[in-house]
Design a protein around this motif. Sequence first.
Motif, PDB file in Angstrom:
ATOM      1  N   MET A   1       0.838  -1.205   0.000  1.00  0.00           N
ATOM      2  CA  MET A   1       0.000   0.000   0.000  1.00  0.00           C
ATOM      3  C   MET A   1       0.875   1.259   0.000  1.00  0.00           C
ATOM      4  O   MET A   1       0.533   2.270  -0.588  1.00  0.00           O
TER       5      MET A   1
ATOM      6  N   CYS B   1     -11.956   5.819   0.781  1.00  0.00           N
ATOM      7  CA  CYS B   1     -12.000   5.676  -0.680  1.00  0.00           C
ATOM      8  C   CYS B   1     -10.651   5.239  -1.242  1.00  0.00           C
ATOM      9  O   CYS B   1      -9.626   5.800  -0.887  1.00  0.00           O
ATOM     10  N   GLY B   2     -10.671   4.223  -2.093  1.00  0.00           N
ATOM     11  CA  GLY B   2      -9.415   3.652  -2.588  1.00  0.00           C
ATOM     12  C   GLY B   2      -8.669   3.048  -1.410  1.00  0.00           C
ATOM     13  O   GLY B   2      -7.487   3.277  -1.193  1.00  0.00           O
ATOM     14  N   ALA B   3      -9.416   2.264  -0.637  1.00  0.00           N
ATOM     15  CA  ALA B   3      -8.979   1.861   0.713  1.00  0.00           C
ATOM     16  C   ALA B   3      -7.899   0.788   0.740  1.00  0.00           C
ATOM     17  O   ALA B   3      -7.246   0.602   1.761  1.00  0.00           O
ATOM     18  N   GLY B   4      -7.711   0.071  -0.376  1.00  0.00           N
ATOM     19  CA  GLY B   4      -6.750  -1.033  -0.329  1.00  0.00           C
ATOM     20  C   GLY B   4      -7.157  -2.050   0.718  1.00  0.00           C
ATOM     21  O   GLY B   4      -8.322  -2.474   0.778  1.00  0.00           O
TER      22      GLY B   4
ATOM     23  N   GLU C   1     -13.132   0.173  -2.921  1.00  0.00           N
ATOM     24  CA  GLU C   1     -11.839  -0.333  -3.396  1.00  0.00           C
ATOM     25  C   GLU C   1     -12.107  -1.324  -4.534  1.00  0.00           C
ATOM     26  O   GLU C   1     -12.832  -2.291  -4.345  1.00  0.00           O
TER      27      GLU C   1
ATOM     28  N   PHE D   1      -8.017  -7.136  -1.924  1.00  0.00           N
ATOM     29  CA  PHE D   1      -7.643  -6.270  -0.805  1.00  0.00           C
ATOM     30  C   PHE D   1      -8.767  -6.183   0.235  1.00  0.00           C
ATOM     31  O   PHE D   1      -8.520  -6.277   1.435  1.00  0.00           O
TER      32      PHE D   1
ATOM     33  N   GLY E   1     -14.210   1.087  -8.888  1.00  0.00           N
ATOM     34  CA  GLY E   1     -13.322   2.244  -8.949  1.00  0.00           C
ATOM     35  C   GLY E   1     -14.116   3.491  -8.588  1.00  0.00           C
ATOM     36  O   GLY E   1     -15.342   3.539  -8.759  1.00  0.00           O
TER      37      GLY E   1
ATOM     38  N   GLU F   1     -14.268   6.213 -10.074  1.00  0.00           N
ATOM     39  CA  GLU F   1     -14.869   6.836 -11.262  1.00  0.00           C
ATOM     40  C   GLU F   1     -16.258   6.270 -11.532  1.00  0.00           C
ATOM     41  O   GLU F   1     -17.051   6.873 -12.249  1.00  0.00           O
TER      42      GLU F   1
ATOM     43  N   GLN G   1      -7.149   8.845   0.061  1.00  0.00           N
ATOM     44  CA  GLN G   1      -5.695   8.888   0.265  1.00  0.00           C
ATOM     45  C   GLN G   1      -4.958   7.986  -0.720  1.00  0.00           C
ATOM     46  O   GLN G   1      -5.252   6.794  -0.829  1.00  0.00           O
ATOM     47  N   TRP G   2      -3.970   8.564  -1.388  1.00  0.00           N
ATOM     48  CA  TRP G   2      -3.083   7.826  -2.281  1.00  0.00           C
ATOM     49  C   TRP G   2      -3.840   6.955  -3.291  1.00  0.00           C
ATOM     50  O   TRP G   2      -3.492   5.790  -3.493  1.00  0.00           O
ATOM     51  N   CYS G   3      -4.873   7.510  -3.867  1.00  0.00           N
ATOM     52  CA  CYS G   3      -5.629   6.761  -4.879  1.00  0.00           C
ATOM     53  C   CYS G   3      -6.196   7.651  -5.989  1.00  0.00           C
ATOM     54  O   CYS G   3      -6.569   7.156  -7.041  1.00  0.00           O
TER      55      CYS G   3
ATOM     56  N   LEU H   1      -7.567   8.463 -11.263  1.00  0.00           N
ATOM     57  CA  LEU H   1      -8.665   9.067 -12.034  1.00  0.00           C
ATOM     58  C   LEU H   1      -8.117  10.174 -12.932  1.00  0.00           C
ATOM     59  O   LEU H   1      -7.186  10.887 -12.540  1.00  0.00           O
TER      60      LEU H   1
END
Length: 240
Positions: free
Chosen positions: A35, A76-79, A99, A104, A129, A131, A146-148, A152
């Motif tokens: 991650m 969001c984009g939690a991995g 995610e 993950f 995703g 989007e 964070q970091w995701c 997009l």
Amino acid sequence: MADPPADTSAQPDASINHAAALAYWSSNPPTVNSMLGGHPQLSRIDLQSSANFLAKLRRSSRTHPPGKPLARAVDCGAGIGRVTLGFLAKVVEVVDVVEPVEKFTRELVAGEGRGLKAVGKIGEVFNVGLEEWVPADDTYDLVWNQWCLGHLTDAQLVEYFRRCRGALVKGGWIVVKENMSTDLEERDVFDEVDNSVTRTDGKFRTLFKQCGLKIVATEVQRGFPKELYPVRVYALQPDG
Ligand code: SAH
């Protein structure tokens, strides 16, 4: 005479390919190390700074003052849920997760987050995703990204932020915590490895404005190694 076609190669986000990004992430093991791109030791200080940042926001909030936990947040984009487990679940009653890589979130709800899922602390898990994700209106006190967001395109990000705006309860926040491009010519930078774009602070501010979000607080992450991209966190609220 018609203008020549725009040179899209000059737009780093034109290189984004969701299938390639998902292939990259799916090939990674479900670990904090992957991650954080090989810097797992940064997780602790990152999470501590995030907790301090939220505490500060709440101290100047009329609708969400310090005291009881926030009602609902979304990671969001939690991995594998590093942020959910290490921070959000401690300060929020219910945390939803978005995610696209199922491997993950399976690790999250069957592994370390199993107990939290069982008691409903981890709420809904959306395997899509950002989007494509359409949050329900008037739902979240906090939308944590964070970091995701580099996955997009600029256009997708603007549409996504507009949906998030509608998903906030009154006085809630959208938080964006991302690497900042340090390109000397102030350009966004495309990363071939994970198929994402690293944006400049200026680009983020332009995009926020475009979707009617204002920055209510922002700071640079302290204590990270100098050789890494600087990381900036922004708290956003609807502008008017
Ligand atoms: N936010 C987490 C994970 C960061 S790793 C943390 O801070 O620990 C980046 C994550 O973004 C990966 O889990 C990857 O699968 C996810 N991702 C990739 N494409 C995405 C997209 N289009 N929308 C949302 N998340 C995406």
